[in-house]
Design a protein around this motif. Structure first.
Motif, PDB file in Angstrom:
ATOM      1  N   GLU A  83       1.023  -0.936  -0.083  1.00  0.00           N
ATOM      2  CA  GLU A  83       0.087  -0.043  -0.189  1.00  0.00           C
ATOM      3  C   GLU A  83       1.004   1.124   0.152  1.00  0.00           C
ATOM      4  O   GLU A  83       1.807   1.070   0.319  1.00  0.00           O
ATOM      5  N   MET A  84       0.338   2.198  -0.756  1.00  0.00           N
ATOM      6  CA  MET A  84       1.022   3.348  -0.701  1.00  0.00           C
ATOM      7  C   MET A  84       1.065   3.967   0.706  1.00  0.00           C
ATOM      8  O   MET A  84       0.487   4.326   1.296  1.00  0.00           O
ATOM      9  N   PRO A  85       2.325   4.557   1.147  1.00  0.00           N
ATOM     10  CA  PRO A  85       2.325   5.099   2.475  1.00  0.00           C
ATOM     11  C   PRO A  85       1.791   6.539   2.468  1.00  0.00           C
ATOM     12  O   PRO A  85       1.581   7.274   1.558  1.00  0.00           O
ATOM     13  N   SER A  86       1.245   7.208   3.810  1.00  0.00           N
ATOM     14  CA  SER A  86       0.810   8.252   3.801  1.00  0.00           C
ATOM     15  C   SER A  86       1.473   9.687   3.356  1.00  0.00           C
ATOM     16  O   SER A  86       0.747  10.626   2.865  1.00  0.00           O
ATOM     17  N   PHE A  87       2.805   9.706   3.280  1.00  0.00           N
ATOM     18  CA  PHE A  87       3.551  10.671   2.953  1.00  0.00           C
ATOM     19  C   PHE A  87       3.744  10.781   1.290  1.00  0.00           C
ATOM     20  O   PHE A  87       4.144  11.966   0.889  1.00  0.00           O
ATOM     21  N   VAL A  88       2.988   9.957   0.805  1.00  0.00           N
ATOM     22  CA  VAL A  88       2.933  10.013  -0.690  1.00  0.00           C
ATOM     23  C   VAL A  88       1.375  10.393  -1.315  1.00  0.00           C
ATOM     24  O   VAL A  88       0.515   9.454  -0.687  1.00  0.00           O
ATOM     25  N   GLU A  89       1.324  11.210  -2.044  1.00  0.00           N
ATOM     26  CA  GLU A  89      -0.009  11.815  -2.533  1.00  0.00           C
ATOM     27  C   GLU A  89      -0.756  10.711  -3.276  1.00  0.00           C
ATOM     28  O   GLU A  89       0.138  10.221  -4.530  1.00  0.00           O
ATOM     29  N   LYS A  90      -1.828  10.296  -3.294  1.00  0.00           N
ATOM     30  CA  LYS A  90      -2.515   9.205  -4.043  1.00  0.00           C
ATOM     31  C   LYS A  90      -2.536  10.112  -5.549  1.00  0.00           C
ATOM     32  O   LYS A  90      -2.931  11.534  -5.291  1.00  0.00           O
ATOM     33  N   GLY A  91      -2.415   9.501  -6.634  1.00  0.00           N
ATOM     34  CA  GLY A  91      -2.454  10.242  -7.870  1.00  0.00           C
ATOM     35  C   GLY A  91      -1.267  10.930  -8.284  1.00  0.00           C
ATOM     36  O   GLY A  91      -1.114  11.316  -9.440  1.00  0.00           O
ATOM     37  N   SER A  92      -0.097  11.020  -7.390  1.00  0.00           N
ATOM     38  CA  SER A  92       0.976  11.795  -7.703  1.00  0.00           C
ATOM     39  C   SER A  92       2.143  11.022  -8.491  1.00  0.00           C
ATOM     40  O   SER A  92       1.948   9.844  -8.602  1.00  0.00           O
ATOM     41  N   ASP A  93       3.221  11.784  -8.988  1.00  0.00           N
ATOM     42  CA  ASP A  93       4.082  11.160  -9.411  1.00  0.00           C
ATOM     43  C   ASP A  93       5.349  11.285  -8.477  1.00  0.00           C
ATOM     44  O   ASP A  93       5.552  12.198  -7.623  1.00  0.00           O
ATOM     45  N   LEU A  94       6.600  10.125  -8.503  1.00  0.00           N
ATOM     46  CA  LEU A  94       7.659  10.265  -7.950  1.00  0.00           C
ATOM     47  C   LEU A  94       8.642  10.411  -8.936  1.00  0.00           C
ATOM     48  O   LEU A  94       8.582   9.979 -10.058  1.00  0.00           O
ATOM     49  N   LYS A  95       9.828  11.118  -8.536  1.00  0.00           N
ATOM     50  CA  LYS A  95      10.620  11.541  -9.569  1.00  0.00           C
ATOM     51  C   LYS A  95      11.851  10.873  -9.215  1.00  0.00           C
ATOM     52  O   LYS A  95      12.420  10.747  -8.050  1.00  0.00           O
ATOM     53  N   PHE A  96      12.136   9.937 -10.195  1.00  0.00           N
ATOM     54  CA  PHE A  96      13.440   9.145 -10.090  1.00  0.00           C
ATOM     55  C   PHE A  96      14.672   9.787 -10.786  1.00  0.00           C
ATOM     56  O   PHE A  96      14.477   9.995 -11.894  1.00  0.00           O
ATOM     57  N   THR A  97      15.852  10.023 -10.374  1.00  0.00           N
ATOM     58  CA  THR A  97      17.104  10.274 -10.863  1.00  0.00           C
ATOM     59  C   THR A  97      17.939   9.126 -10.837  1.00  0.00           C
ATOM     60  O   THR A  97      18.219   8.630  -9.783  1.00  0.00           O
ATOM     61  N   VAL A  98      18.454   8.744 -12.126  1.00  0.00           N
ATOM     62  CA  VAL A  98      19.021   7.483 -12.260  1.00  0.00           C
ATOM     63  C   VAL A  98      20.376   7.658 -13.077  1.00  0.00           C
ATOM     64  O   VAL A  98      20.385   8.459 -14.010  1.00  0.00           O
ATOM     65  N   LYS A  99      21.462   7.130 -12.546  1.00  0.00           N
ATOM     66  CA  LYS A  99      22.682   7.000 -13.300  1.00  0.00           C
ATOM     67  C   LYS A  99      23.130   5.681 -13.517  1.00  0.00           C
ATOM     68  O   LYS A  99      23.488   5.085 -12.379  1.00  0.00           O
ATOM     69  N   VAL A 100      23.091   4.959 -14.746  1.00  0.00           N
ATOM     70  CA  VAL A 100      23.579   3.797 -14.977  1.00  0.00           C
ATOM     71  C   VAL A 100      25.174   3.775 -15.021  1.00  0.00           C
ATOM     72  O   VAL A 100      25.767   4.381 -15.779  1.00  0.00           O
ATOM     73  N   ILE A 101      25.631   2.931 -14.059  1.00  0.00           N
ATOM     74  CA  ILE A 101      27.073   2.952 -14.145  1.00  0.00           C
ATOM     75  C   ILE A 101      27.660   1.878 -14.927  1.00  0.00           C
ATOM     76  O   ILE A 101      28.537   1.964 -15.688  1.00  0.00           O
ATOM     77  N   LYS A 102      26.959   0.850 -14.724  1.00  0.00           N
ATOM     78  CA  LYS A 102      27.374  -0.503 -15.454  1.00  0.00           C
ATOM     79  C   LYS A 102      26.293  -1.348 -15.987  1.00  0.00           C
ATOM     80  O   LYS A 102      25.161  -1.346 -15.163  1.00  0.00           O
ATOM     81  N   SER A 103      26.164  -2.344 -17.136  1.00  0.00           N
ATOM     82  CA  SER A 103      25.060  -2.995 -17.469  1.00  0.00           C
ATOM     83  C   SER A 103      25.739  -4.464 -17.862  1.00  0.00           C
ATOM     84  O   SER A 103      26.578  -4.267 -18.807  1.00  0.00           O
ATOM     85  N   ILE A 104      25.312  -5.559 -17.416  1.00  0.00           N
ATOM     86  CA  ILE A 104      26.101  -6.660 -17.703  1.00  0.00           C
ATOM     87  C   ILE A 104      25.000  -7.698 -17.845  1.00  0.00           C
ATOM     88  O   ILE A 104      23.980  -7.822 -17.093  1.00  0.00           O
ATOM     89  N   ALA A 105      25.246  -8.766 -18.944  1.00  0.00           N
ATOM     90  CA  ALA A 105      24.099  -9.645 -18.785  1.00  0.00           C
ATOM     91  C   ALA A 105      24.198 -10.794 -17.594  1.00  0.00           C
ATOM     92  O   ALA A 105      25.266 -10.814 -17.226  1.00  0.00           O
TER      93      ALA A 105
END
Length: 156
Positions: A83-105
């Motif tokens: 379930e969504m925690p109370s500190f996250v608004e229903k219908g909102s978006d979360l902003k993900f900031t990602v840096k891919v360092i390495k990708s391997i099979a």
């Protein structure tokens, strides 16, 4: 905001090493790997919903950085299975900031892990052998001392 290079694209079933931070609509940090001890490893799976982080990761290369807005409702229901925690608004978006360092099979990663384990095992064997050699040397030194003292006693 996208910064890219020419390494191969991340693929489904790859294991990516990445830094990741996500925040709610009020910029409250919910998770930040940069501040929590370093990068994470994550297996890239088939996206579970439209706008899933996995759909964004397969558009990235090692070395890329990007930010994504992801539906909080879908993320908690379909990825986190909670379930969504109370500190996250229903219908909102979360902003993900990602840096891919390495990708391997995944298969290549497992081969690397086996190689690393063999190296650790070999080092452990060498350490044990060095301890045995040092112990044997100490025993020889002790015996030499006893003989020297014995020889000294017989000459006095």
């Amino acid at each position: 905001m996208l910064k890219s290079n020419k390494t191969p694209l991340v693929k489904i079933d790859d294991v990516v090493t990445l830094q990741i931070k996500y925040t709610n609509t009020k910029d409250s940090v919910l998770f930040d790997s940069w501040k929590m001890g370093g990068p994470l490893q994550l297996k890239v799976t088939k996206p579970q919903f439209k706008g899933d982080l996995m759909a964004g990761l397969v558009l990235m290369h090692a070395g890329d950085s990007a930010s994504f807005l992801i539906s909080a409702d879908s993320l908690f229901a379909k990825t986190f299975n909670m379930e969504m925690p109370s500190f996250v608004e229903k219908g909102s978006d979360l902003k993900f900031t990602v840096k891919v360092i390495k990708s391997i099979a995944e298969a290549e990663l497992k081969a690397e892990e086996v190689k690393t384990q063999k190296q650790k095992d070999m080092q452990e064997t060498l350490d044990i052998e060095n301890i045995r050699l040092a112990r044997d040397s100490d025993v020889r030194d002790f015996c030499d001392d006893v003989r020297w003292q014995s020889d000294l006693a017989t000459t006095i």
